[in-house]
Design an enzyme around this catalytic site. Structure first.
Site, PDB file in Angstrom:
ATOM      1  N   ASN A  43       1.655  33.323 -44.565  1.00 28.21           N
ATOM      2  CA  ASN A  43       0.696  32.638 -45.428  1.00 28.21           C
ATOM      3  C   ASN A  43       0.852  31.120 -45.285  1.00 28.21           C
ATOM      4  OD1 ASN A  43      -0.222  31.369 -48.042  1.00 28.21           O
ATOM      5  ND2 ASN A  43      -0.761  33.481 -48.491  1.00 28.21           N
ATOM      6  N   HIS A  54      -4.014  33.830 -44.993  1.00 23.85           N
ATOM      7  CA  HIS A  54      -3.061  34.795 -45.533  1.00 23.85           C
ATOM      8  C   HIS A  54      -2.150  35.227 -44.386  1.00 23.85           C
ATOM      9  CE1 HIS A  54      -5.035  36.240 -49.562  1.00 23.85           C
ATOM     10  NE2 HIS A  54      -4.754  34.948 -49.564  1.00 23.85           N
ATOM     11  N   GLU A  56      -1.692  38.120 -42.963  1.00 27.64           N
ATOM     12  CA  GLU A  56      -2.328  39.002 -41.977  1.00 27.64           C
ATOM     13  C   GLU A  56      -3.329  38.232 -41.118  1.00 27.64           C
ATOM     14  OE1 GLU A  56      -1.983  39.444 -45.203  1.00 27.64           O
ATOM     15  OE2 GLU A  56      -1.586  41.533 -45.741  1.00 27.64           O
ATOM     16  N   SER A  79       1.236  44.798 -49.678  1.00 28.89           N
ATOM     17  CA  SER A  79      -0.054  45.493 -49.618  1.00 28.89           C
ATOM     18  C   SER A  79      -1.180  44.492 -49.370  1.00 28.89           C
ATOM     19  CB  SER A  79      -0.270  46.223 -50.946  1.00 28.89           C
ATOM     20  OG  SER A  79      -1.573  46.770 -50.998  1.00 28.89           O
ATOM     21  N   CYS A  81      -4.466  42.387 -49.458  1.00 35.87           N
ATOM     22  CA  CYS A  81      -5.534  42.122 -50.431  1.00 35.87           C
ATOM     23  C   CYS A  81      -6.873  42.568 -49.836  1.00 35.87           C
ATOM     24  CB  CYS A  81      -5.539  40.638 -50.792  1.00 35.87           C
ATOM     25  SG  CYS A  81      -6.314  39.575 -49.541  1.00 35.87           S
ATOM     26  N   CYS A  84      -7.741  40.819 -46.529  1.00 36.81           N
ATOM     27  CA  CYS A  84      -6.990  41.288 -45.352  1.00 36.81           C
ATOM     28  C   CYS A  84      -7.287  42.757 -45.063  1.00 36.81           C
ATOM     29  CB  CYS A  84      -5.510  41.024 -45.578  1.00 36.81           C
ATOM     30  SG  CYS A  84      -5.186  39.233 -45.746  1.00 36.81           S
TER      31      CYS A  84
END
Lengths: 148, 148
Positions: A43, A54, A56, A79, A81, A84
């Site tokens: 991030n 982010h 990912e 996990s 969002c 992503c």
């Protein structure tokens, strides 16, 4: 071939780099299904003043352009969002390996419904990292997920 | 206060900039609900070799960090893909104005189901721009949406 734990270790290293830089401590890496590393990142909201990066998306960007992603696995400490998760669905990433979904539950159930293989590792180190971050930086965390 | 057509005109300008640069001709802009421009941008896959910069993510990035987005409108020349729809849902952008959904139908029905106000303008200039691009650059287009 790398196993899930060793792929997660790379994502976790990214999260710790982000923490050391004063950023949101979430890391990710994109691999082929055979465990070849394509890109890794974390991030970058604080570091680059960039709300679009982010973990990912940073790993995806760092993997560079590819004609398709059906042979790839996204590994992330948290996990994903909706943003992503949408990335994973649009680009047809076939599998997501998740460190933890205790501190935040994103869109991984939706991805599973749409045929993405989800592996949740319930990694204690990832959970502790995020729990500490949310407790000490709640405003930054809620900004990162668009809640206030 | 800007009307929808004048907000779309800015997104379309961005799409034309992208076309002139040899890129994917999709543009977007983020406004407040009162029509104040916060950020504008276009797809940067070709220009920056960056698969993560769709038009909407570019506009979002260029708007900078914000504590929340509930007072914002995303305006885009093309129906947002799952990646960009996920962005809208995660960050709570309240409304999306779409130039056209004829050449590509993304996640805007899903956004409507989740409370986002969707306005589809069926703009002929946007449709023609994408139709010509898809006909002349099919490989680049399918790469941009992860299909091959």
């Amino acid at each position: 071939m790398r196993d899930d734990e060793s792929m997660l270790a790379i994502a976790r290293e990214e999260a710790l780099l982000g923490k050391a830089e004063g950023g949101v401590p979430i890391g990710a890496a994109l691999f082929t299904v055979d465990g070849q590393l394509l890109g890794r990142g974390h991030n970058r909201r604080v570091q680059d003043d960039d709300p679009s990066m982010h973990a990912e998306t940073a790993a995806f960007r760092n993997a560079g352009r590819r004609p398709h992603y059906r042979d790839t696995v996204m590994v992330t400490t948290l996990s994903p969002c909706w943003y992503c998760s949408g990335l994973v669905r649009q680009f047809g990433i076939s599998r997501v390996v998740i460190g933890e979904a205790t501190t935040f539950h994103g869109g991984h159930d939706w991805l599973a419904e749409h045929g993405v293989t989800i592996t949740l590792l319930n990694d204690e180190a990832c959970t502790t990292l995020m729990r500490d971050f949310i407790a000490t930086h709640p405003t930054l965390w809620f900004e990162d997920i668009g809640k206030d």
